[in-house]
Design an enzyme around this catalytic site. Structure first.
Site, mmCIF file in Angstrom:
data_model
loop_
_atom_site.group_PDB
_atom_site.id
_atom_site.type_symbol
_atom_site.label_atom_id
_atom_site.label_comp_id
_atom_site.label_asym_id
_atom_site.label_seq_id
_atom_site.Cartn_x
_atom_site.Cartn_y
_atom_site.Cartn_z
ATOM 1 N N HIS A 69 23.727 94.217 67.240
ATOM 2 C CA HIS A 69 23.089 93.178 66.433
ATOM 3 C C HIS A 69 22.259 93.812 65.317
ATOM 4 O O HIS A 69 22.323 93.393 64.157
ATOM 5 C CB HIS A 69 22.195 92.309 67.320
ATOM 6 C CG HIS A 69 22.949 91.529 68.350
ATOM 7 N ND1 HIS A 69 23.071 90.158 68.312
ATOM 8 C CD2 HIS A 69 23.633 91.926 69.453
ATOM 9 C CE1 HIS A 69 23.784 89.746 69.347
ATOM 10 N NE2 HIS A 69 24.139 90.809 70.054
ATOM 11 N N ASP A 81 18.965 85.597 64.652
ATOM 12 C CA ASP A 81 20.090 85.900 65.536
ATOM 13 C C ASP A 81 20.291 84.767 66.547
ATOM 14 O O ASP A 81 19.730 83.682 66.387
ATOM 15 C CB ASP A 81 19.821 87.234 66.239
ATOM 16 C CG ASP A 81 21.082 87.992 66.616
ATOM 17 O OD1 ASP A 81 22.135 87.369 66.797
ATOM 18 O OD2 ASP A 81 21.002 89.232 66.753
#
Length: 453
Positions: free
Chosen positions: A21, A122
């Site tokens: 990520h 996210d």
């Protein structure tokens, strides 16, 4: 921390604590900074230290400002060096998720102080867009997984009794039996993750950014847009482009070893930063590599704090002696992008984490998929459907089969039977490289329209 900077558009980027990520968010941050946006990049201290070497050395580096997120510190919480998923012992993952959620109050203070024009967040923090909304800061979700698995999950949530409307991509028998019709969620934990992802997607303000590209997932992106009633903007593949001559800890010995091999003759073997194969899985993979008679580099990782494990103990007895110079086994970490980009690398034995799939496609390296869990079986199936990889089938009990691993490595790297996979991988790389920064135009246009700038 500075407040809003004059007339420059400021964006606060807030990834989950996983390395994949972070990497995708950082590459997106670099692209945005080259388009004259000022970026605040927020994560824990241990993660910020890890990405500093990948920050641009040019003047644009001033356009990316690192902002530390403080997770709660108490006797029952994790110490700061474990505020990352990188090599985190699996049993501590729920504790990390809990600590991340408990950092919401500190993140609210960061939002208030920086007052960015936009938050890009996210998929594990539905509280982040809620906090932004309370301060009248618009928020956009950037999803670092593929559109295909997201559409399956959301379709199962919205229409649980309805058949998935897109033709099923490859999912081998073991995974078909394992994953339920409900978007692949088989445990309470998986259901919880699915709910969190869905909440983050729905909270996004009219636009979703996704680390993928239309040539691979257009039909899934179109359906995702319908399910969410939002514009889906592909920004991938976001891949770190390494300098082959740059200094990386331990790379010089790897490069010297690779330089002695024939072009496209070597397989790279890695299962990511968060999965640690069992003793039985290690043995099957090792025997498969040995039987393939192909050169290989294998990265073997152990959880943080495991100082007792030796590579020799994790592998079959006599394995290192038998493979000799044909194989290199690296403990802990190796520069994946540099290895994949090296001209002697001709295959990637991978767990099929999304970032690894994107890197393989960017660098034109065919995939031998050995997915382990989560979205990985779906990613492996997508790579197979696209013609850039093949998956090693498990037996009916879900065990990795050494003969299958050996056969596919030989076919993909050496034999004519899989020349089509090698060719397709090269073609995919050429398509992606020809696009350059063009993939960012749609994103910048969407953000500019959204922010009225």
């Amino acid at each position: 921390m500075d407040a809003q900077r004059g007339h420059t558009t400021t964006i606060l980027m807030f990834p989950w604590l996983g390395y994949g990520h972070l990497s995708a968010f950082l590459e997106l941050a670099k692209s945005l900074s080259r388009r004259n946006f000022h970026i605040y990049f927020c994560s824990t201290s241990v993660n910020l230290d890890a990405i500093k070497p990948k920050l641009p050395s040019s003047s644009s580096s001033d356009s990316i400002q690192l902002v530390e997120l403080c997770l709660p510190s108490s006797p029952d919480q994790l110490p700061p060096h474990l505020h990352t998923t990188n090599a985190l012992p699996p049993h501590l993952m729920p504790t990390l998720h809990q600590a991340f959620s408990m950092a919401a109050q500190h993140f609210a203070a960061i939002l208030h102080t920086l007052a960015p024009h936009l938050l890009i967040y996210d998929s594990f923090q539905p509280w982040a867009p809620q906090l932004a909304s309370s301060l009248n800061i618009p928020a956009i979700n950037f999803n670092t997984t593929g559109a295909s698995v997201l559409t399956r999950m959301l379709h199962a949530t919205h229409y649980p009794s309805s058949k998935f409307p897109i033709s099923e991509f490859v999912l081998h028998d073991y995974w078909k039996a394992m994953y339920s019709a409900a978007g692949g969620a088989v445990t309470k934990k998986d259901h919880k993750i699915g709910e969190t992802l869905a909440n983050c997607l729905h909270a996004s303000c009219s636009v979703i950014l996704i680390n993928s590209f239309r040539e691979l997932e257009e039909k899934y992106m179109d359906y995702l847009s319908v399910l969410l009633n939002k514009k889906v903007v592909p920004v991938g593949p976001l891949v770190y482009e390494p300098n082959q001559d740059g200094e990386d800890e331990g790379y010089s010995s790897i490069k010297n070893w690779l330089d002695k091999k024939e072009p496209s003759s070597t397989v790279f073997v890695s299962f990511g930063s968060e999965y640690f194969p069992s003793k039985e899985e290690m043995e099957e993979i090792a025997h498969g590599l040995e039987a393939s008679e192909v050169h290989f580099i294998w990265v073997v990782r152990f959880p943080q704090g495991d100082n007792t494990s030796a590579i020799e103990d994790a592998l079959p007895k006599g394995f290192l002696e038998r493979v000799g110079e044909r194989g290199m086994v690296v403990k802990g970490w190796a520069p994946q992008a540099k290895i994949l980009k090296h001209w002697s690398t001709g295959g990637f034995v991978s767990h099929c984490g999304w970032n690894s799939v994107m890197e393989s496609m960017m660098f034109g390296v065919p995939i031998i998929g050995v997915p382990m869990h989560l979205d990985q079986p779906f990613n492996a199936g997508l790579a197979e459907e696209a013609g850039v990889g093949v998956e090693a089938k498990r037996d009916p009990d879900g065990k990795i089969q050494r003969d299958e691993v050996a056969k596919l490595i030989k076919e993909v790297v050496v034999e004519k039977t899989r020349e089509d996979v090698r060719k397709k991988a090269r073609e995919m790389s050429e398509i992606l490289r020809s696009k350059g920064e063009e993939k960012m135009d749609e994103m910048v246009a969407a953000i500019s329209l959204f922010l009225k700038i």
